[in-house]
Design a protein around this motif. Structure first.
Motif, mmCIF file in Angstrom:
data_model
loop_
_atom_site.group_PDB
_atom_site.id
_atom_site.type_symbol
_atom_site.label_atom_id
_atom_site.label_comp_id
_atom_site.label_asym_id
_atom_site.label_seq_id
_atom_site.Cartn_x
_atom_site.Cartn_y
_atom_site.Cartn_z
ATOM 1 N N SER A 3 48.821 -26.058 -13.742
ATOM 2 C CA SER A 3 48.491 -24.861 -13.084
ATOM 3 C C SER A 3 50.122 -24.542 -12.761
ATOM 4 C CB SER A 3 47.755 -25.253 -11.776
ATOM 5 O OG SER A 3 48.348 -26.271 -10.850
ATOM 6 N N GLU A 4 50.395 -23.287 -12.105
ATOM 7 C CA GLU A 4 51.622 -22.915 -11.571
ATOM 8 C C GLU A 4 51.409 -22.938 -10.057
ATOM 9 O OE1 GLU A 4 52.702 -19.381 -13.443
ATOM 10 O OE2 GLU A 4 53.056 -20.188 -15.410
ATOM 11 N N PRO A 5 52.506 -23.111 -9.518
ATOM 12 C CA PRO A 5 52.373 -23.004 -7.772
ATOM 13 C C PRO A 5 52.096 -21.744 -7.673
ATOM 14 C CG PRO A 5 54.595 -23.510 -8.552
ATOM 15 C CD PRO A 5 53.905 -23.536 -9.673
ATOM 16 N N ILE A 6 51.591 -21.603 -6.602
ATOM 17 C CA ILE A 6 51.133 -20.058 -5.820
ATOM 18 C C ILE A 6 52.598 -19.560 -5.129
ATOM 19 C CG2 ILE A 6 49.893 -18.648 -4.445
ATOM 20 C CD1 ILE A 6 47.617 -20.550 -5.043
ATOM 21 N N LEU A 7 52.852 -18.390 -5.466
ATOM 22 C CA LEU A 7 53.928 -17.720 -4.947
ATOM 23 C C LEU A 7 53.651 -17.255 -3.588
ATOM 24 C CD1 LEU A 7 56.106 -16.345 -7.814
ATOM 25 C CD2 LEU A 7 56.317 -18.636 -6.480
ATOM 26 N N LEU A 8 54.227 -17.861 -2.441
ATOM 27 C CA LEU A 8 53.661 -17.228 -1.067
ATOM 28 C C LEU A 8 54.525 -16.215 -0.591
ATOM 29 C CD1 LEU A 8 52.729 -20.705 0.564
ATOM 30 C CD2 LEU A 8 51.170 -19.116 -0.733
ATOM 31 N N THR A 9 54.083 -15.130 0.255
ATOM 32 C CA THR A 9 54.876 -14.149 0.544
ATOM 33 C C THR A 9 55.305 -15.068 1.927
ATOM 34 O OG1 THR A 9 52.975 -13.412 2.186
ATOM 35 C CG2 THR A 9 53.211 -12.241 -0.162
ATOM 36 N N SER A 10 56.351 -14.311 2.536
ATOM 37 C CA SER A 10 56.883 -15.054 3.747
ATOM 38 C C SER A 10 55.786 -15.129 4.798
ATOM 39 C CB SER A 10 58.110 -14.088 4.412
ATOM 40 O OG SER A 10 57.767 -12.879 4.639
ATOM 41 N N HIS A 11 54.920 -13.990 4.886
ATOM 42 C CA HIS A 11 53.748 -14.144 6.184
ATOM 43 C C HIS A 11 52.738 -15.285 5.486
ATOM 44 C CE1 HIS A 11 50.813 -13.057 8.654
ATOM 45 N NE2 HIS A 11 49.923 -13.261 7.678
ATOM 46 N N GLU A 12 52.624 -15.524 4.515
ATOM 47 C CA GLU A 12 51.587 -16.550 3.910
ATOM 48 C C GLU A 12 52.449 -17.984 4.337
ATOM 49 O OE1 GLU A 12 49.557 -14.123 0.562
ATOM 50 O OE2 GLU A 12 51.230 -15.444 -0.004
ATOM 51 N N SER A 13 53.775 -17.969 3.852
ATOM 52 C CA SER A 13 54.443 -19.395 4.381
ATOM 53 C C SER A 13 54.317 -19.791 5.773
ATOM 54 C CB SER A 13 55.871 -19.229 3.806
ATOM 55 O OG SER A 13 55.860 -19.013 2.479
ATOM 56 N N HIS A 14 54.238 -18.671 6.361
ATOM 57 C CA HIS A 14 54.163 -18.683 7.906
ATOM 58 C C HIS A 14 52.981 -19.206 8.422
ATOM 59 C CE1 HIS A 14 54.103 -18.079 12.150
ATOM 60 N NE2 HIS A 14 53.037 -17.251 11.976
ATOM 61 N N VAL A 15 52.023 -18.675 7.822
ATOM 62 C CA VAL A 15 50.700 -19.204 8.103
ATOM 63 C C VAL A 15 50.247 -20.448 7.719
ATOM 64 C CG1 VAL A 15 48.146 -18.909 7.641
ATOM 65 C CG2 VAL A 15 49.419 -16.757 8.067
ATOM 66 N N SER A 16 50.751 -20.779 6.612
ATOM 67 C CA SER A 16 50.896 -22.235 6.044
ATOM 68 C C SER A 16 51.407 -23.177 7.092
ATOM 69 C CB SER A 16 51.503 -22.341 4.666
ATOM 70 O OG SER A 16 50.544 -22.825 3.841
ATOM 71 N N ALA A 17 52.703 -22.889 7.521
ATOM 72 C CA ALA A 17 53.335 -23.848 8.460
ATOM 73 C C ALA A 17 52.669 -23.919 9.655
ATOM 74 C CB ALA A 17 54.820 -23.399 8.515
ATOM 75 N N LYS A 18 51.959 -22.894 10.034
ATOM 76 C CA LYS A 18 51.313 -22.920 11.319
ATOM 77 C C LYS A 18 50.044 -23.898 11.048
ATOM 78 C CE LYS A 18 51.008 -21.275 15.367
ATOM 79 N NZ LYS A 18 52.141 -21.221 16.430
ATOM 80 N N ASN A 19 49.317 -23.743 10.156
ATOM 81 C CA ASN A 19 48.370 -24.833 9.860
ATOM 82 C C ASN A 19 48.781 -26.166 9.865
ATOM 83 O OD1 ASN A 19 45.950 -23.189 9.687
ATOM 84 N ND2 ASN A 19 46.612 -22.634 7.613
ATOM 85 N N GLU A 20 49.958 -26.472 9.408
ATOM 86 C CA GLU A 20 50.351 -28.084 9.389
ATOM 87 C C GLU A 20 50.401 -28.454 10.510
ATOM 88 O OE1 GLU A 20 53.344 -28.253 6.046
ATOM 89 O OE2 GLU A 20 54.260 -29.924 7.202
ATOM 90 N N VAL A 21 51.139 -27.702 11.338
ATOM 91 C CA VAL A 21 51.372 -28.264 12.900
ATOM 92 C C VAL A 21 50.257 -28.150 13.848
ATOM 93 C CG1 VAL A 21 52.629 -27.621 15.064
ATOM 94 C CG2 VAL A 21 53.689 -26.932 13.031
ATOM 95 N N THR A 22 49.133 -27.279 13.357
ATOM 96 C CA THR A 22 47.829 -27.412 14.070
ATOM 97 C C THR A 22 47.196 -28.522 13.571
ATOM 98 O OG1 THR A 22 47.778 -24.827 14.032
ATOM 99 C CG2 THR A 22 45.859 -26.042 14.576
ATOM 100 N N TYR A 23 47.065 -28.661 12.285
ATOM 101 C CA TYR A 23 46.223 -29.733 11.822
ATOM 102 C C TYR A 23 46.864 -31.167 12.214
ATOM 103 C CZ TYR A 23 42.720 -26.555 10.322
ATOM 104 O OH TYR A 23 41.840 -25.799 10.276
ATOM 105 N N ASP A 24 48.045 -31.105 12.286
ATOM 106 C CA ASP A 24 48.866 -32.423 12.449
ATOM 107 C C ASP A 24 48.055 -33.018 14.145
ATOM 108 O OD1 ASP A 24 50.272 -33.304 10.676
ATOM 109 O OD2 ASP A 24 52.371 -32.537 11.537
ATOM 110 N N GLY A 25 47.938 -31.861 15.145
ATOM 111 C CA GLY A 25 47.224 -32.233 16.191
ATOM 112 C C GLY A 25 45.815 -32.333 16.401
ATOM 113 N N SER A 26 45.112 -32.450 15.111
ATOM 114 C CA SER A 26 43.868 -32.469 15.225
ATOM 115 C C SER A 26 43.309 -33.611 14.364
ATOM 116 C CB SER A 26 43.143 -31.262 14.554
ATOM 117 O OG SER A 26 43.702 -30.160 14.900
ATOM 118 N N ALA A 27 44.211 -34.493 14.163
ATOM 119 C CA ALA A 27 43.692 -35.819 13.617
ATOM 120 C C ALA A 27 42.794 -36.732 14.315
ATOM 121 C CB ALA A 27 44.786 -36.738 12.932
#
Ligand SMILES: C[S@@+](CC[C@H](N)C(=O)[O-])C[C@H]1O[C@@H](n2cnc3c(N)ncnc32)[C@H](O)[C@@H]1O
Length: 243
Positions: A3-27
């Motif tokens: 499979s090829e990586p999905i190319l993210l727009t800058s907005h999508e990258s931002h949302v992904s980064a936001k999710n990472e931080v949020t879920y780090d706090g939900s473990a």
């Protein structure tokens, strides 16, 4: 063909980064809910697994595996499981639980953004993604669904499951009403969530499944196993890839 990586727009990258931080706090929260969620799988997931003709030791991929609740469940039912998860805290919690679980076939947990994952390993007989697709902005949610189906081996299946809402909305907003955007608030403070209805979620998955496999879906529903949200209804869509 990998499979090829999905190319993210800058907005999508931002949302992904936001999710990472949020879920780090939900473990810790996910760990607390794990026993009820795990037991609840007997109610909805087990009957679906019974309709699949997976051989013992079949390979399963749990996408957005969090603390590993579904991965451990699949392992207990004989699957060789890979969990893929972008939050390091979630992965650490899953690995710690794995050590104490007493399972012979421990799941393997990989810390990785699913959007950019290029595995160099065989396809999976089962791909499971619960409460995952709704985290991605349209049209990325369609690409993510397609990427989930990419990983399904011929004759295998994907189970894609999400909570339903009464009204369809695609919005940058928090799960908590108190954290929804105030007028003028920078959107970068907020996370994305798609609120799919029964029809919009089915439409998303079915359109992608027809495009990739010429396959249609079956749709089940179950009540939430989350003790804090017993009123929630989940849509569980099963796509079987022809052999
Ligand atoms: C709503 S939780 C659902 C967890 C689990 N599947 C369940 O049903 O309990 C979504 C999970 O997906 C993970 N996640 C979000 N974006 C991801 C990405 N791009 N790649 C891998 N994991 C991601 C989050 O860190 C979180 O653990």
């Amino acid at each position: 063909m990998p499979s090829e990586p999905i190319l993210l727009t800058s907005h999508e990258s931002h949302v992904s980064a936001k999710n990472e931080v949020t879920y780090d706090g939900s473990a810790a929260l996910y760990r607390r809910h794990a026993p009820a969620r795990y037991a609840g799988n007997d109610v909805w997931l087990l009957p679906i697994l019974a309709t699949l003709d997976s051989r013992p030791g079949a390979r399963a991929l749990d996408v957005g595996s969090a603390v590993g609740t579904n991965s451990f469940y699949l392992a207990k039912h004989g699957y060789a499981v890979t969990g893929i998860e972008s939050s390091s805290e979630m992965v650490s919690a899953a690995r710690a639980a794995s050590g104490s679980g007493g399972l012979d076939n421990r799941p393997r947990f990989i810390r990785q953004d699913f959007c950019t994952w290029v595995p160099d390993e065989p396809l999976f007989e089962l791909v499971l993604a619960t409460a995952f697709v709704h985290l991605f902005t349209p049209p990325l949610d369609r690409d993510i669904t397609d990427a989930l189906l990419y990983h399904v081996a011929p004759g295998g299946a994907a189970i894609i499951s999400t909570t339903l809402e009464a009204q369809h909305s695609q919005a940058l907003r928090s799960k908590l009403d108190s954290q929804n955007p105030a007028p003028g608030q920078p959107l970068s403070d907020l996370r994305w969530r798609n609120h799919y209805t029964r029809a919009t979620f089915r439409n998303l998955v079915e359109r992608v499944a027809i495009g990739r496999f010429g396959a249609t879906c079956t749709v089940e529903e179950h009540r939430s196993q989350d003790p804090e949200r017993p009123e929630k209804v989940w849509s569980d869509i099963v796509v079987k890839r022809p052999s």
